[in-house]
Every structure is written in structure tokens, then in C-alpha cells.
Write a protein that holds these residues in place. Structure first.
Motif, PDB file in Angstrom:
ATOM      1  N   ALA A  37       0.833  -1.202   0.000  1.00  0.00           N
ATOM      2  CA  ALA A  37       0.000   0.000   0.000  1.00  0.00           C
ATOM      3  C   ALA A  37       0.869   1.254   0.000  1.00  0.00           C
ATOM      4  O   ALA A  37       2.032   1.224   0.413  1.00  0.00           O
ATOM      5  N   ASP A  38       0.311   2.350  -0.498  1.00  0.00           N
ATOM      6  CA  ASP A  38       0.908   3.686  -0.437  1.00  0.00           C
ATOM      7  C   ASP A  38       2.324   3.708  -0.996  1.00  0.00           C
ATOM      8  O   ASP A  38       3.296   3.964  -0.281  1.00  0.00           O
ATOM      9  N   PRO A  39       2.482   3.490  -2.301  1.00  0.00           N
ATOM     10  CA  PRO A  39       3.832   3.365  -2.859  1.00  0.00           C
ATOM     11  C   PRO A  39       4.560   4.683  -3.069  1.00  0.00           C
ATOM     12  O   PRO A  39       5.799   4.667  -3.157  1.00  0.00           O
ATOM     13  N   LEU A  40       3.868   5.809  -3.202  1.00  0.00           N
ATOM     14  CA  LEU A  40       4.561   7.044  -3.561  1.00  0.00           C
ATOM     15  C   LEU A  40       5.655   7.420  -2.563  1.00  0.00           C
ATOM     16  O   LEU A  40       6.788   7.723  -2.984  1.00  0.00           O
ATOM     17  N   PRO A  41       5.403   7.442  -1.253  1.00  0.00           N
ATOM     18  CA  PRO A  41       6.512   7.760  -0.336  1.00  0.00           C
ATOM     19  C   PRO A  41       7.666   6.778  -0.437  1.00  0.00           C
ATOM     20  O   PRO A  41       8.835   7.169  -0.287  1.00  0.00           O
ATOM     21  N   VAL A  42       7.369   5.507  -0.687  1.00  0.00           N
ATOM     22  CA  VAL A  42       8.431   4.497  -0.813  1.00  0.00           C
ATOM     23  C   VAL A  42       9.284   4.782  -2.039  1.00  0.00           C
ATOM     24  O   VAL A  42      10.521   4.717  -1.999  1.00  0.00           O
ATOM     25  N   VAL A  43       8.637   5.116  -3.150  1.00  0.00           N
ATOM     26  CA  VAL A  43       9.358   5.415  -4.388  1.00  0.00           C
ATOM     27  C   VAL A  43      10.238   6.645  -4.207  1.00  0.00           C
ATOM     28  O   VAL A  43      11.427   6.641  -4.582  1.00  0.00           O
ATOM     29  N   LEU A  44       9.684   7.708  -3.661  1.00  0.00           N
ATOM     30  CA  LEU A  44      10.468   8.937  -3.501  1.00  0.00           C
ATOM     31  C   LEU A  44      11.640   8.730  -2.548  1.00  0.00           C
ATOM     32  O   LEU A  44      12.745   9.227  -2.793  1.00  0.00           O
ATOM     33  N   ALA A  45      11.418   7.977  -1.465  1.00  0.00           N
ATOM     34  CA  ALA A  45      12.505   7.710  -0.530  1.00  0.00           C
ATOM     35  C   ALA A  45      13.592   6.864  -1.181  1.00  0.00           C
ATOM     36  O   ALA A  45      14.795   7.100  -0.972  1.00  0.00           O
ATOM     37  N   ASP A 102       3.678  -1.852  -8.248  1.00  0.00           N
ATOM     38  CA  ASP A 102       3.348  -0.428  -8.330  1.00  0.00           C
ATOM     39  C   ASP A 102       4.592   0.440  -8.146  1.00  0.00           C
ATOM     40  O   ASP A 102       4.669   1.545  -8.696  1.00  0.00           O
ATOM     41  N   LEU A 103       5.561  -0.039  -7.373  1.00  0.00           N
ATOM     42  CA  LEU A 103       6.781   0.740  -7.158  1.00  0.00           C
ATOM     43  C   LEU A 103       7.522   0.949  -8.475  1.00  0.00           C
ATOM     44  O   LEU A 103       8.082   2.024  -8.723  1.00  0.00           O
ATOM     45  N   LEU A 104       7.542  -0.073  -9.317  1.00  0.00           N
ATOM     46  CA  LEU A 104       8.227   0.041 -10.602  1.00  0.00           C
ATOM     47  C   LEU A 104       7.456   0.947 -11.550  1.00  0.00           C
ATOM     48  O   LEU A 104       8.034   1.803 -12.229  1.00  0.00           O
ATOM     49  N   THR A 105       6.138   0.760 -11.593  1.00  0.00           N
ATOM     50  CA  THR A 105       5.313   1.588 -12.475  1.00  0.00           C
ATOM     51  C   THR A 105       5.392   3.051 -12.072  1.00  0.00           C
ATOM     52  O   THR A 105       5.585   3.942 -12.911  1.00  0.00           O
ATOM     53  N   LEU A 106       5.265   3.309 -10.778  1.00  0.00           N
ATOM     54  CA  LEU A 106       5.307   4.690 -10.309  1.00  0.00           C
ATOM     55  C   LEU A 106       6.711   5.275 -10.434  1.00  0.00           C
ATOM     56  O   LEU A 106       6.878   6.463 -10.747  1.00  0.00           O
ATOM     57  N   GLY A 107       7.740   4.455 -10.213  1.00  0.00           N
ATOM     58  CA  GLY A 107       9.099   4.931 -10.419  1.00  0.00           C
ATOM     59  C   GLY A 107       9.336   5.340 -11.864  1.00  0.00           C
ATOM     60  O   GLY A 107       9.980   6.362 -12.133  1.00  0.00           O
ATOM     61  N   HIS A 108       8.800   4.554 -12.796  1.00  0.00           N
ATOM     62  CA  HIS A 108       8.929   4.870 -14.215  1.00  0.00           C
ATOM     63  C   HIS A 108       8.303   6.233 -14.517  1.00  0.00           C
ATOM     64  O   HIS A 108       8.925   7.094 -15.149  1.00  0.00           O
ATOM     65  N   GLU A 109       7.084   6.440 -14.043  1.00  0.00           N
ATOM     66  CA  GLU A 109       6.405   7.706 -14.322  1.00  0.00           C
ATOM     67  C   GLU A 109       7.073   8.867 -13.577  1.00  0.00           C
ATOM     68  O   GLU A 109       7.108  10.002 -14.085  1.00  0.00           O
ATOM     69  N   ALA A 110       7.633   8.601 -12.408  1.00  0.00           N
ATOM     70  CA  ALA A 110       8.377   9.646 -11.698  1.00  0.00           C
ATOM     71  C   ALA A 110       9.581  10.090 -12.503  1.00  0.00           C
ATOM     72  O   ALA A 110       9.945  11.269 -12.511  1.00  0.00           O
ATOM     73  N   GLY A 111      10.229   9.148 -13.207  1.00  0.00           N
ATOM     74  CA  GLY A 111      11.350   9.516 -14.068  1.00  0.00           C
ATOM     75  C   GLY A 111      10.916  10.461 -15.175  1.00  0.00           C
ATOM     76  O   GLY A 111      11.606  11.448 -15.470  1.00  0.00           O
ATOM     77  N   ALA A 134      15.075   8.091 -19.293  1.00  0.00           N
ATOM     78  CA  ALA A 134      14.880   8.738 -17.985  1.00  0.00           C
ATOM     79  C   ALA A 134      13.974   7.896 -17.102  1.00  0.00           C
ATOM     80  O   ALA A 134      14.229   7.730 -15.899  1.00  0.00           O
ATOM     81  N   ALA A 135      12.915   7.352 -17.685  1.00  0.00           N
ATOM     82  CA  ALA A 135      11.957   6.571 -16.902  1.00  0.00           C
ATOM     83  C   ALA A 135      12.536   5.224 -16.475  1.00  0.00           C
ATOM     84  O   ALA A 135      12.373   4.787 -15.328  1.00  0.00           O
ATOM     85  N   TYR A 136      13.237   4.561 -17.391  1.00  0.00           N
ATOM     86  CA  TYR A 136      13.815   3.272 -17.040  1.00  0.00           C
ATOM     87  C   TYR A 136      14.987   3.422 -16.071  1.00  0.00           C
ATOM     88  O   TYR A 136      15.200   2.555 -15.211  1.00  0.00           O
ATOM     89  N   LEU A 137      15.733   4.505 -16.187  1.00  0.00           N
ATOM     90  CA  LEU A 137      16.796   4.743 -15.217  1.00  0.00           C
ATOM     91  C   LEU A 137      16.196   4.997 -13.839  1.00  0.00           C
ATOM     92  O   LEU A 137      16.745   4.537 -12.825  1.00  0.00           O
ATOM     93  N   ALA A 138      15.079   5.691 -13.785  1.00  0.00           N
ATOM     94  CA  ALA A 138      14.402   5.889 -12.497  1.00  0.00           C
ATOM     95  C   ALA A 138      13.989   4.546 -11.898  1.00  0.00           C
ATOM     96  O   ALA A 138      14.085   4.344 -10.678  1.00  0.00           O
ATOM     97  N   GLU A 139      13.520   3.614 -12.736  1.00  0.00           N
ATOM     98  CA  GLU A 139      13.204   2.285 -12.215  1.00  0.00           C
ATOM     99  C   GLU A 139      14.443   1.623 -11.614  1.00  0.00           C
ATOM    100  O   GLU A 139      14.379   1.010 -10.528  1.00  0.00           O
ATOM    101  N   GLU A 140      15.554   1.710 -12.327  1.00  0.00           N
ATOM    102  CA  GLU A 140      16.797   1.132 -11.809  1.00  0.00           C
ATOM    103  C   GLU A 140      17.178   1.769 -10.472  1.00  0.00           C
ATOM    104  O   GLU A 140      17.649   1.090  -9.544  1.00  0.00           O
ATOM    105  N   LEU A 141      16.993   3.063 -10.358  1.00  0.00           N
ATOM    106  CA  LEU A 141      17.332   3.760  -9.118  1.00  0.00           C
ATOM    107  C   LEU A 141      16.400   3.366  -7.980  1.00  0.00           C
ATOM    108  O   LEU A 141      16.835   3.243  -6.825  1.00  0.00           O
ATOM    109  N   VAL A 142      15.134   3.168  -8.284  1.00  0.00           N
ATOM    110  CA  VAL A 142      14.212   2.677  -7.251  1.00  0.00           C
ATOM    111  C   VAL A 142      14.690   1.332  -6.727  1.00  0.00           C
ATOM    112  O   VAL A 142      14.715   1.088  -5.508  1.00  0.00           O
TER     113      VAL A 142
END
Length: 229
Positions: A37-45, A102-111, A134-142
Motif C-alpha cells: 500500500a501507499d507506494p509514492l513515499p516508498v518510491v520517492l525515498a 506499483d513501485l516500478l510503475t510509479l518509479g517509471h512515471e516519476a522519471g 529517464a523513466a527506465y533509469l528511475a526504475e533502476e534507481l528505485v
């Protein structure tokens, strides 16, 4: 395809000889996708831990981008990001499933959203491989930021299964197009295998400051190849 190659400053031979031989195309069964649940804070952190230079922008991201985590699934069943939805701000539409993926999907869109904020609404669009990079690199960083998380290994396995599906779906089509670039009709899916492969190698080999330049779309595709091969 000829226009697409020219836009990126590369040739068909560059693509065939440098990237595609490295792209695996066999997708196995995906691992279980546990509830989360609540993936956005996890992704940003996770992004902050993996790329500290990005922290100031990540702190601003929730306030400076319009993020919709519960879109109308009948109209918008898949995640996407618009650079400017009409208010001079990135718009992220990311339907959540309540799962770890969801962490990967949201990380991609955050990129995507980070690239939009770095560049600003008035800047020219980047070529599409650099947009997806940019989006796939964000996934790697997550994934890097989740390395110590209890579900970090599961997230990495989910990411590997996604990578195999992307390569299997798009790399063969790209190879066919590269055989006759003057006749091949553009398919946006061509951007995915190139960007996915590059993202893994940029994450493994480049310093943080340069990764941030990549997310901003400031490194041309030929220079990316030169720096990661």
C-alpha cells in the motif's frame, strides 16, 4: 524509421551492432507480486537514497506535478505522464493495483515527471529514446534504493520479468525495421529495448551527477553509447 534514426543521431548499424545483441528476449514466468500500500513515499525515498543529487527536485515533485493515482480505469487503464497537461505542470496518471509492482510503475512515471521538471515546459522535447531512458533509469534507481528493503529482491525479480517481456515484445520488431529503415513504419515500441538496455548500464557504470544529466535528457544517444560500452 529513417527519420527516427536521424532524430537520435545514430544509424541502423549502430543499433544492430551495439545494443540489440545484448538484449535478451525470453520472458519466463513472473514471480509473485505481493501486496503493498501507499507506494509514492516508498518510491520517492528510494530515489533519494539511490541518487542524493535528485533530492531537492524530488522534495518538490508532489507539489509541482499533478499526480493521479486513481484515474478512471475505463478511460486510462495504463500509466502515462504528460509533460504539460495544460497548466504548465507535468501530469502523471498511474493506476495502482495495491501490489509491489506499483513501485516500478510509479518509479517509471516519476522519471518522466522529473525530466519534465528539469527541462521546464518551454524546453524542446527530447528524442523518445532519451525520454524512455529517464523513466527506465528511475526504475533502476528505485531498485537500488530498495536494496535493503525486505521486498527488494522480489522487486528486482519483477523488474527482470518485465524487462524480458519488453525485449520479447519490441526488440524483434526493431530488428526487422532496421533491416530497411527507409520503408519501416515508426513504432513507439522501438524506443523501449534501447532505453531499457542503456538504463541498466548507465546505472551500473555512471556517477550520480551524470545519471542526473541523463534523466534531464542532456546526454545524446551516441554519447551514451560511447560512455557505456
Amino acid at each position: 524509421m529513417a527519420d527516427w534514426l536521424a532524430l537520435h543521431g545514430v544509424t541502423a548499424g549502430d543499433c544492430l551492432g551495439r545494443l540489440l545483441p545484448l538484449a535478451g528476449e525470453n520472458a519466463g514466468d513472473p514471480p509473485p507480486d505481493p501486496a503493498l500500500a501507499d507506494p509514492l513515499p516508498v518510491v520517492l525515498a528510494a530515489l533519494r537514497r539511490a541518487l542524493p543529487v535528485a533530492a531537492p527536485l524530488l522534495d518538490r515533485l508532489p507539489a509541482e506535478a499533478d499526480i493521479n493515482l486513481a484515474p478512471d480505469l475505463r478511460r486510462f487503464p495504463r500509466a502515462f505522464t504528460l509533460r504539460d497537461a495544460g497548466r504548465g505542470r507535468p501530469y502523471v496518471s498511474c493506476p495502482l493495483r495495491g501490489r509491489l509492482s506499483d513501485l516500478l510503475t510509479l518509479g517509471h512515471e516519476a522519471g518522466h515527471a522529473c525530466q519534465s521538471l528539469i527541462r521546464g515546459a518551454a524546453a524542446p522535447d527530447v528524442p523518445p529514446v532519451l525520454r524512455e531512458l529517464a523513466a527506465y533509469l528511475a526504475e533502476e534507481l528505485v531498485l537500488a534504493g530498495l536494496a535493503q528493503h525486505a521486498l527488494g529482491q522480489t522487486a528486482r525479480a519483477l523488474h527482470a520479468a518485465r524487462t524480458a517481456r519488453i525485449m520479447g515484445r519490441n526488440a524483434a520488431s526493431l530488428r526487422r525495421g532496421l533491416q530497411d529503415p527507409q520503408q519501416a513504419v515508426y513504432d513507439y515500441g522501438w524506443n523501449y529495448p534501447l532505453a531499457r538496455d542503456l538504463a541498466a548500464r548507465v546505472q551500473a557504470r555512471w556517477p550520480d551527477a551524470d545519471k542526473w544529466q541523463v534523466i534531464g535528457g542532456h546526454v545524446a544517444l551516441p554519447d551514451l553509447w560511447a560512455g557505456t560500452l
